[in-house]
Motif scaffolding. Structure first.
Motif, PDB file in Angstrom:
ATOM      1  N   VAL A   1       0.830  -1.206   0.000  1.00  0.00           N
ATOM      2  CA  VAL A   1       0.000   0.000   0.000  1.00  0.00           C
ATOM      3  C   VAL A   1       0.867   1.260   0.000  1.00  0.00           C
ATOM      4  O   VAL A   1       0.591   2.229  -0.720  1.00  0.00           O
TER       5      VAL A   1
ATOM      6  N   ARG B   1       0.849   4.161  -2.970  1.00  0.00           N
ATOM      7  CA  ARG B   1       0.543   5.569  -2.701  1.00  0.00           C
ATOM      8  C   ARG B   1       1.682   6.487  -3.122  1.00  0.00           C
ATOM      9  O   ARG B   1       1.456   7.559  -3.715  1.00  0.00           O
TER      10      ARG B   1
ATOM     11  N   ARG C   1       1.893   6.841  -6.895  1.00  0.00           N
ATOM     12  CA  ARG C   1       0.864   7.755  -7.377  1.00  0.00           C
ATOM     13  C   ARG C   1       1.236   9.198  -7.080  1.00  0.00           C
ATOM     14  O   ARG C   1       1.024  10.097  -7.923  1.00  0.00           O
TER      15      ARG C   1
ATOM     16  N   PHE D   1      -5.626  12.361  -1.103  1.00  0.00           N
ATOM     17  CA  PHE D   1      -4.896  11.122  -0.851  1.00  0.00           C
ATOM     18  C   PHE D   1      -4.131  11.185   0.470  1.00  0.00           C
ATOM     19  O   PHE D   1      -3.905  12.259   1.026  1.00  0.00           O
ATOM     20  N   ARG D   2      -3.714  10.002   0.911  1.00  0.00           N
ATOM     21  CA  ARG D   2      -2.922   9.871   2.122  1.00  0.00           C
ATOM     22  C   ARG D   2      -1.591   9.233   1.785  1.00  0.00           C
ATOM     23  O   ARG D   2      -1.394   8.696   0.704  1.00  0.00           O
ATOM     24  N   GLY D   3      -0.670   9.305   2.733  1.00  0.00           N
ATOM     25  CA  GLY D   3       0.618   8.670   2.532  1.00  0.00           C
ATOM     26  C   GLY D   3       1.766   9.649   2.704  1.00  0.00           C
ATOM     27  O   GLY D   3       1.584  10.830   3.054  1.00  0.00           O
TER      28      GLY D   3
END
Length: 289
Positions: free
Chosen positions: A99, A103, A106, A127-129
């Motif tokens: 994951v 992320r 991306r 988004f997260r990360g």
């Protein structure tokens, strides 16, 4: 009267055998056979005893575990718990690393397509990360240092942005590496824990040899097999832990390289925005002149 007659007959046979060599040999054979008959009967009874009287009924791993000493049992249970922990870490880390890489990949695509830091922040807002965190940290620093940039230039801003990004990189790397230390510990200590159980079990086996005063393998082998089972479980826990630790170490190293690429992309966006701001100030000064 019967006993006296028998003794008399035997004495007469003995006297006759003393003078007759052939009769003396026949009497010796009869006496030897009579003496050997009880010994043969005892040996036959011993050989006729079933193997179950010596060997345990169950020599499977579970049977050996149940017949083992309490110390060896404790070692085996601890090694099995270590194996379960290794499998749990494997499942969790595989999902977490997959994951995180998705992320970040991306985010790298959005940074490469953005013309400035504001565009990248807008593209990564939902988004997260780690990637969005790097962009937000750079945008926050630019907002805080906006008044200083007009007087001191963008050199200090670049240093502060680089400092914040490096700390975020280190934090993301540590977060992804959590749990791998347990794999290293299990891989390095499990064989020795299993060896301790083996030594303890073999010691008990030798104590049993001394108590039974026999070296028959049918008596000694079950205890030694139970002890060696602890070593097998130690290797069973250690080998997957070492393999998984090396695999996760390579994955984390690759993820950190991707974080370095993301930080470099953010720094380029910051530098681009500073150059555009400096060019706008130059044009403003020229227009005022």
């Amino acid at each position: 009267m019967d006993g006296e007659s028998r003794r008399g007959d035997s004495m007469r046979i003995g006297d006759s055998a003393h003078h007759n060599p052939v009769l003396r040999k026949s009497v010796g054979r009869v006496r030897a056979s009579v003496t050997a008959t009880p010994l043969l009967l005892i040996a036959g009874r011993a050989m006729a005893q079933p193997a179950d009287a010596v060997l345990p009924h169950d020599l499977s791993p579970w049977g050996m575990f149940m017949a083992a000493d309490i110390v060896v049992k404790t070692v085996m249970v601890g090694l099995l718990c270590a194996s379960v922990l290794t499998c749990t870490i494997w499942l969790v880390k595989v999902f977490e690393i997959a994951v995180a890489r998705l992320r970040l990949r991306r985010a790298l695509g959005a940074m490469a397509a953005a013309r400035n830091l504001s565009d990248a922040q807008a593209a990564l807002e939902p988004f997260r990360g780690a990637g969005p965190s790097l962009v937000r940290a750079a945008a926050d620093e630019m907002t805080i240092s906006a008044d200083a940039v007009e007087h001191a230039g963008g050199v200090g801003l670049k240093e502060r942005v680089t400092s914040r990004l490096s700390r975020l990189e280190a934090q993301a790397g540590r977060q992804l590496s959590r749990g791998t230390g347990l794999l290293a510990t299990i891989g390095s200590t499990a064989p020795f824990v299993g060896l301790f159980g083996t030594v303890w079990g073999i010691m008990n086996a030798f104590v049993g040899i001394a108590e039974t005063q026999t070296t028959n393998l049918a008596v000694v082998a079950p205890g030694i097999a139970e002890a060696l089972l602890a070593t097998a479980l130690g290797l069973f826990a250690a080998i997957p832990a070492v393999v998984l630790y090396n695999a996760f170490a390579r994955s984390v190293t690759g993820y950190r390289h991707m974080l370095a690429d993301a930080s470099a992309a953010v720094e380029r966006l910051v530098s681009r925005d500073l150059d555009r701001r400096a060019a706008a100030l130059v044009q403003t000064h020229r227009a005022t002149e």
